[in-house]
Enzyme design. Structure first.
Site, PDB file in Angstrom:
ATOM      1  N   ASP A 152       7.581 -15.428  72.525  1.00  0.00           N
ATOM      2  CA  ASP A 152       7.174 -16.401  71.680  1.00  0.00           C
ATOM      3  C   ASP A 152       8.293 -17.579  71.525  1.00  0.00           C
ATOM      4  O   ASP A 152       8.004 -18.563  70.970  1.00  0.00           O
ATOM      5  CB  ASP A 152       7.003 -16.034  69.912  1.00  0.00           C
ATOM      6  N   GLY A 164      -3.973 -13.792  66.559  1.00  0.00           N
ATOM      7  CA  GLY A 164      -4.152 -12.825  67.400  1.00  0.00           C
ATOM      8  C   GLY A 164      -3.587 -11.429  66.959  1.00  0.00           C
ATOM      9  O   GLY A 164      -4.540 -10.396  66.945  1.00  0.00           O
ATOM     10  N   LYS A 192       6.688 -13.166  60.597  1.00  0.00           N
ATOM     11  CA  LYS A 192       5.240 -13.193  60.772  1.00  0.00           C
ATOM     12  C   LYS A 192       4.994 -11.639  61.154  1.00  0.00           C
ATOM     13  O   LYS A 192       3.887 -11.011  60.503  1.00  0.00           O
ATOM     14  CB  LYS A 192       4.871 -14.125  61.751  1.00  0.00           C
TER      15      LYS A 192
HETATM   16  C1  S3P Z   1       3.135 -10.355  68.351  1.00  0.00           C
HETATM   17  C2  S3P Z   1       3.268  -9.647  69.583  1.00  0.00           C
HETATM   18  C3  S3P Z   1       3.105 -10.754  70.811  1.00  0.00           C
HETATM   19  C4  S3P Z   1       3.627 -12.321  70.248  1.00  0.00           C
HETATM   20  C5  S3P Z   1       2.647 -12.484  68.918  1.00  0.00           C
HETATM   21  C6  S3P Z   1       2.988 -11.685  67.842  1.00  0.00           C
HETATM   22  C7  S3P Z   1       3.153  -9.223  67.320  1.00  0.00           C
HETATM   23  O1  S3P Z   1       1.888 -10.622  71.379  1.00  0.00           O
HETATM   24  O2  S3P Z   1       3.309 -13.227  71.072  1.00  0.00           O
HETATM   25  O3  S3P Z   1       3.013 -13.844  68.550  1.00  0.00           O
HETATM   26  O4  S3P Z   1       3.309  -9.429  66.132  1.00  0.00           O
HETATM   27  O5  S3P Z   1       2.682  -7.916  67.612  1.00  0.00           O
HETATM   28  P1  S3P Z   1       1.540  -9.779  72.678  1.00  0.00           P
HETATM   29  O6  S3P Z   1       2.043  -8.396  72.101  1.00  0.00           O
HETATM   30  O7  S3P Z   1       0.078  -9.946  72.880  1.00  0.00           O
HETATM   31  O8  S3P Z   1       2.402 -10.143  73.377  1.00  0.00           O
END
Ligand code: S3P
Length: 436
Positions: free
Chosen positions: A320, A94, A22
Site C-alpha cells: 500500500d 476489497g 484501516k
Molecule cells: C489488506 C491487504 C492488502 C492491502 C489492502 C489491505 C488487508 O491487500 O493492499 O489495502 O487489510 O488485509 P492484499 O492482501 O490483497 O495484498
C-alpha cells in the site's frame, strides 16, 4: 468532483494524529459482530472503507453505534447473523468484500455482495476458489467478479496453500475456518500482515502459527463456549496513512513532524526499513504493546533521500506504500525502481498505470513495466505542478498531493474526495502542517 490545489511548501512542522488503522478496524468490526456482547472499538478508522464494513455488519443484524471515533458493536454471537434482504455493499473496499466472503461462506443463508465500479473490476476468484474447496457455493460474474452470490454451507476445514501472498485471501480462509468442521490451515508463500490472526486471538478464537502456516479451529470444535467474546479495543493509528506525512516531511530540510500513536506491527513496518535505507530521518519513540498490536510515535525530519530498488518478498509488506514511494522517486538521488509488484495493477486502480501517467504529467521520467516501474531521480530534472487524475484511487490522490508540495508551481488533484476512502481529513491535515 472536488478539486484540491496543492501549493508548494517550504517545510512541514507540527504534530498529527491519524485515523485508526484501516486493516485492523475492518477485522475488529467483523469479529465484534460475531461475538457475544458489546465491543467498544476506540479510534475506529474514519475511512469510508471501514464504514462500508460497519454497514454490512449492521445489515447482517449486528447493532452498531458510532460516537465520534468510538464504535460500539453488539454482536449476534457466532451463529446469530441474520440474512440481509438487500445486497451488501462493500463500496470501494476489497478488504470488506474478501473477508466478508469468508464469513458469509459459513452462514446458513445466502447473501449478495456487491461494490462500486472499481471493486466490481477486482479479482475475487482468489477467495472464491478456497471457499468453494471448503464447501461453499459462490457465484460471481465470469466466476471472478462482484456482484457475488454466496450460498453459505456447512464448511469443512482445509489446508490451503495460497498461490499468492495476500493478507485478504489468508483472512477470508481463516474467517471461514471459524465456521468449518475441524481445523483450517493456510500457508502463505511469503509473510503478509497478520492482523487477522492477532484479532482472532483477542476475540478468543483458537489459533496457532508454525512457520508460514496459520491454523484456526472451528468454533463448533471444542473452543470452550464455541463463541467469540466481546472486547474493548483501541485501534492504533494507520501507518499506511502516516507514510504520506513521513514522505512529505522528508522532502524539506527544515521539517520536523511528530506522528502520534501509530500502529507498528512488524508485518507493516517494512516501509520504515525502506525509508531508513533511503536515508530518511525517522525515529520510533515510546513503543508499547497494545492488545496484540505494537504502537508508538514517529518523529521525522527532513533528509536527502537516496532512492533504490524495492522488489521480491518485501513487496507484499509495502504494497500500500508503493504509490507514495514511486511518487517520491523524482526527489531521490538515484530514483526508485519497483519490481515484482504486478498486484498493483488490481488495486483500487491500476496503480502502475496511474503512477506512470501522473508522474509524466509532472515531467518525471518513467518507464512502465508489467510488474512495476522505474522512476528517474533528481538528475532527470525538477517536477512541475500539473493536473492529476487519481482515477478515483485514494492512495494515488494522496501520493501526488505530497509530490506537489515540492514541485514548481501548483498541483491540482482532481476528484480529491476519493482520499476519504482511507483518510477523510488528509488534505486539511496536510495543509495544517505545511508552511508556505
Ligand atoms: C489488506 C491487504 C492488502 C492491502 C489492502 C489491505 C488487508 O491487500 O493492499 O489495502 O487489510 O488485509 P492484499 O492482501 O490483497 O495484498
Amino acid at each position: 468532483m472536488k478539486k484540491e490545489t496543492i501549493r508548494p511548501a517550504k517545510y512541514l512542522t507540527g504534530a498529527v494524529e491519524l485515523p485508526g488503522d484501516k486493516s485492523i478496524s475492518h477485522r475488529y468490526a467483523m469479529l465484534a459482530a460475531l461475538a457475544e456482547g458489546t465491543s467498544e472499538l476506540r479510534n475506529f478508522s474514519a475511512a469510508a472503507d471501514c464504514h462500508s464494513t460497519l454497514g454490512c455488519m449492521s445489515a447482517l443484524g449486528a447493532e452498531v453505534k458510532t460516537v465520534k471515533d468510538t464504535v460500539r458493536v453488539t454482536g449476534r454471537g457466532a451463529h446469530g447473523l441474520r440474512s440481509s434482504w438487500r445486497a451488501l455493499d462493500a463500496g470501494n473496499s476489497g478488504t470488506t468484500m474478501r473477508l466478508l466472503a469468508g464469513i458469509l461462506a459459513g452462514q446458513s443463508f445466502s447473501t449478495k455482495l456487491t461494490g462500486d465500479d472499481s471493486l466490481q473490476k477486482r479479482p475475487m476468484k482468489r477467495v472464491i476458489a478456497p471457499l468453494r474447496e471448503m464447501g461453499a457455493d459462490i457465484r460471481g460474474r465470469e466466476d471472478n467478479f462482484a456482484p457475488l452470490e454466496i450460498h453459505g454451507a456447512e464448511l469443512r476445514g482445509i489446508d490451503y496453500q495460497m498461490p499468492m501472498a495476500s493478507a485478504q485471501v489468508k483472512s477470508a480462509v481463516l474467517l471461514a475456518g471459524l465456521f468449518a468442521e475441524g481445523v483450517t490451515g493456510v500457508t502463505e508463500p511469503a509473510p503478509t500482515r497478520d492482523h487477522t490472526e492477532l484479532a482472532l486471538e483477542e476475540f478468543g478464537a483458537s489459533i496457532e502459527k508454525s512457520g508460514q502456516t496459520i491454523r484456526v479451529r472451528g468454533l463448533g470444535a471444542g473452543n470452550g463456549s464455541g463463541q467469540l467474546l466481546a472486547k474493548s479495543l483501541d485501534v492504533p493509528g494507520d501507518l499506511s496513512s502516516a507514510v504520506f506525512f513521513l514522505a512529505a516531511a522528508s522532502l524539506f530540510p527544515d521539517s520536523n513532524v511528530l506522528i502520534h500513536n501509530v500502529g507498528l506491527n512488524p508485518t507493516r513496518t517494512a516501509i520504515l526499513d525502506v525509508f531508513a535505507e533511503m536515508g530518511a530521518a525517522i525515529q520510533m519513540l515510546g513503543l508499547k504493546s497494545s492488545q496484540g498490536e505494537i504502537v508508538g510515535d514517529l518523529a521525522v525530519k527532513g533528509a536527502s533521500l537516496k532512492g533504490g530498488v524495492i522488489a521480491g518478498e518485501r513487496i507484499p509488506l509495502v504494497i500500500d506504500e508503493l504509490p507514495m514511494l514511486a511518487a517520491l522517486g523524482p526527489y531521490t538521488e538515484e530514483g526508485i525502481e519497483i519490481r515484482d509488484a504486478a498486484e498493483l495493477r488490481v488495486k483500487e486502480s491500476d496503480r502502475i498505470a496511474a503512477l506512470a501517467e501522473n508522474l509524466r504529467r509532472m515531467d518525471a521520467k518513467v518507464e512502465e513495466r508489467p510488474d512495476g516501474l522505474q522512476v528517474a531521480g533528481r538528475v532527470a530534472g525538477k517536477l512541475r505542478g500539473a493536473e492529476i487524475d487519481p482515477r478515483g484511487d485514494h492512495r494515488i490522490a494522496m501520493a501526488f498531493a505530497v509530490a506537489g508540495l515540492a514541485a514548481e508551481g501548483n498541483t491540482v488533484i482532481r476528484d480529491a474526495n476519493c482520499a476519504g476512502v482511507s483518510f477523510p481529513a488528509f488534505f486539511s491535515e496536510l495543509n495544517r502542517l505545511a508552511e508556505r
